[in-house]
Design a protein around this motif. Structure first.
Motif, PDB file in Angstrom:
ATOM      1  N   LYS A 157      48.174  10.845 -59.713  1.00  0.00           N
ATOM      2  CA  LYS A 157      49.445  11.301 -59.157  1.00  0.00           C
ATOM      3  C   LYS A 157      49.212  12.652 -58.489  1.00  0.00           C
ATOM      4  CE  LYS A 157      54.222  12.233 -60.395  1.00  0.00           C
ATOM      5  NZ  LYS A 157      55.201  12.281 -61.489  1.00  0.00           N
ATOM      6  N   GLY A 158      49.228  12.652 -57.159  1.00  0.00           N
ATOM      7  CA  GLY A 158      49.056  13.886 -56.398  1.00  0.00           C
ATOM      8  C   GLY A 158      47.622  14.097 -55.937  1.00  0.00           C
ATOM      9  N   ARG A 159      47.494  14.726 -54.764  1.00  0.00           N
ATOM     10  CA  ARG A 159      46.182  14.971 -54.178  1.00  0.00           C
ATOM     11  C   ARG A 159      45.340  15.914 -55.032  1.00  0.00           C
ATOM     12  NH1 ARG A 159      43.435  13.860 -50.038  1.00  0.00           N
ATOM     13  NH2 ARG A 159      45.114  12.996 -48.789  1.00  0.00           N
ATOM     14  N   GLN A 160      45.952  16.934 -55.614  1.00  0.00           N
ATOM     15  CA  GLN A 160      45.211  17.909 -56.407  1.00  0.00           C
ATOM     16  C   GLN A 160      44.514  17.228 -57.593  1.00  0.00           C
ATOM     17  OE1 GLN A 160      47.595  21.165 -57.824  1.00  0.00           O
ATOM     18  NE2 GLN A 160      45.825  22.325 -58.521  1.00  0.00           N
ATOM     19  N   LYS A 161      45.204  16.361 -58.278  1.00  0.00           N
ATOM     20  CA  LYS A 161      44.621  15.650 -59.417  1.00  0.00           C
ATOM     21  C   LYS A 161      43.517  14.702 -58.944  1.00  0.00           C
ATOM     22  CE  LYS A 161      46.079  13.318 -63.619  1.00  0.00           C
ATOM     23  NZ  LYS A 161      47.245  12.796 -64.348  1.00  0.00           N
ATOM     24  N   ALA A 162      43.759  14.021 -57.831  1.00  0.00           N
ATOM     25  CA  ALA A 162      42.749  13.111 -57.283  1.00  0.00           C
ATOM     26  C   ALA A 162      41.485  13.870 -56.904  1.00  0.00           C
ATOM     27  CB  ALA A 162      43.313  12.370 -56.073  1.00  0.00           C
ATOM     28  N   ASP A 163      41.652  15.008 -56.248  1.00  0.00           N
ATOM     29  CA  ASP A 163      40.490  15.814 -55.852  1.00  0.00           C
ATOM     30  C   ASP A 163      39.708  16.308 -57.062  1.00  0.00           C
ATOM     31  OD1 ASP A 163      41.057  15.439 -53.177  1.00  0.00           O
ATOM     32  OD2 ASP A 163      42.028  17.395 -52.924  1.00  0.00           O
ATOM     33  N   TYR A 164      40.430  16.707 -58.106  1.00  0.00           N
ATOM     34  CA  TYR A 164      39.767  17.174 -59.327  1.00  0.00           C
ATOM     35  C   TYR A 164      38.926  16.055 -59.952  1.00  0.00           C
ATOM     36  CZ  TYR A 164      39.117  18.646 -64.156  1.00  0.00           C
ATOM     37  OH  TYR A 164      38.558  18.940 -65.376  1.00  0.00           O
ATOM     38  N   ILE A 165      39.485  14.865 -60.043  1.00  0.00           N
ATOM     39  CA  ILE A 165      38.760  13.737 -60.625  1.00  0.00           C
ATOM     40  C   ILE A 165      37.537  13.401 -59.783  1.00  0.00           C
ATOM     41  CG2 ILE A 165      38.887  11.281 -61.207  1.00  0.00           C
ATOM     42  CD1 ILE A 165      41.892  11.812 -61.868  1.00  0.00           C
ATOM     43  N   LEU A 166      37.695  13.384 -58.470  1.00  0.00           N
ATOM     44  CA  LEU A 166      36.562  13.116 -57.581  1.00  0.00           C
ATOM     45  C   LEU A 166      35.445  14.127 -57.791  1.00  0.00           C
ATOM     46  CD1 LEU A 166      38.287  12.208 -54.202  1.00  0.00           C
ATOM     47  CD2 LEU A 166      37.050  10.667 -55.724  1.00  0.00           C
ATOM     48  N   GLN A 167      35.805  15.400 -57.895  1.00  0.00           N
ATOM     49  CA  GLN A 167      34.801  16.452 -58.119  1.00  0.00           C
ATOM     50  C   GLN A 167      34.041  16.225 -59.419  1.00  0.00           C
ATOM     51  OE1 GLN A 167      37.014  20.095 -58.020  1.00  0.00           O
ATOM     52  NE2 GLN A 167      37.175  20.104 -55.788  1.00  0.00           N
ATOM     53  N   GLN A 168      34.759  15.864 -60.473  1.00  0.00           N
ATOM     54  CA  GLN A 168      34.121  15.651 -61.766  1.00  0.00           C
ATOM     55  C   GLN A 168      33.184  14.446 -61.734  1.00  0.00           C
ATOM     56  OE1 GLN A 168      34.366  18.029 -64.140  1.00  0.00           O
ATOM     57  NE2 GLN A 168      35.544  18.997 -62.522  1.00  0.00           N
ATOM     58  N   LEU A 169      33.597  13.381 -61.076  1.00  0.00           N
ATOM     59  CA  LEU A 169      32.753  12.194 -60.968  1.00  0.00           C
ATOM     60  C   LEU A 169      31.504  12.495 -60.148  1.00  0.00           C
ATOM     61  CD1 LEU A 169      35.481   9.456 -60.403  1.00  0.00           C
ATOM     62  CD2 LEU A 169      34.184   9.881 -62.499  1.00  0.00           C
ATOM     63  N   GLU A 170      31.674  13.215 -59.051  1.00  0.00           N
ATOM     64  CA  GLU A 170      30.535  13.563 -58.206  1.00  0.00           C
ATOM     65  C   GLU A 170      29.592  14.526 -58.913  1.00  0.00           C
ATOM     66  OE1 GLU A 170      32.514  14.827 -54.651  1.00  0.00           O
ATOM     67  OE2 GLU A 170      32.849  12.764 -53.979  1.00  0.00           O
ATOM     68  N   LYS A 171      30.152  15.400 -59.740  1.00  0.00           N
ATOM     69  CA  LYS A 171      29.325  16.334 -60.516  1.00  0.00           C
ATOM     70  C   LYS A 171      28.382  15.564 -61.454  1.00  0.00           C
ATOM     71  CE  LYS A 171      31.313  20.048 -62.316  1.00  0.00           C
ATOM     72  NZ  LYS A 171      32.067  20.908 -63.261  1.00  0.00           N
ATOM     73  N   GLU A 172      28.846  14.404 -61.918  1.00  0.00           N
ATOM     74  CA  GLU A 172      28.041  13.560 -62.808  1.00  0.00           C
ATOM     75  C   GLU A 172      27.104  12.631 -62.024  1.00  0.00           C
ATOM     76  OE1 GLU A 172      27.830  13.601 -66.123  1.00  0.00           O
ATOM     77  OE2 GLU A 172      29.302  15.214 -66.315  1.00  0.00           O
ATOM     78  N   GLY A 173      27.110  12.766 -60.695  1.00  0.00           N
ATOM     79  CA  GLY A 173      26.191  11.995 -59.874  1.00  0.00           C
ATOM     80  C   GLY A 173      26.708  10.652 -59.387  1.00  0.00           C
ATOM     81  N   LEU A 174      27.998  10.411 -59.540  1.00  0.00           N
ATOM     82  CA  LEU A 174      28.575   9.148 -59.096  1.00  0.00           C
ATOM     83  C   LEU A 174      29.078   9.256 -57.663  1.00  0.00           C
ATOM     84  CD1 LEU A 174      30.698   8.198 -62.233  1.00  0.00           C
ATOM     85  CD2 LEU A 174      28.388   7.505 -61.683  1.00  0.00           C
TER      86      LEU A 174
END
Length: 64
Positions: A9-26
């Motif tokens: 819900k919301g771009r800010q939350k989506a961006d945060y999740i994307l950053q965390q997934l990418e940080k883990e190499g996904l």
């Protein structure tokens, strides 16, 4: 093949999740879901099907 693992819900939350997934190499991406004007936007969070289980674990650990 891409698989939706979360609806944010919301771009800010989506961006945060994307950053965390990418940080883990996904590899991850998001796409806006079109809804009614004036309402909160929702975004699909997608990862490669082969990485979906790991992505769900990461999201669970985030407490989201």
């Amino acid at each position: 093949m891409w698989l939706v693992v979360y609806i944010a819900k919301g771009r800010q939350k989506a961006d945060y999740i994307l950053q965390q997934l990418e940080k883990e190499g996904l590899m991850a991406r998001s796409a806006a879901l079109h809804g009614q004007r004036g309402l909160e936007e929702y975004f699909e969070i997608m990862v490669l099907k082969s990485e979906s289980e790991f992505a769900r674990e990461i999201i669970m650990k985030l407490g989201i």
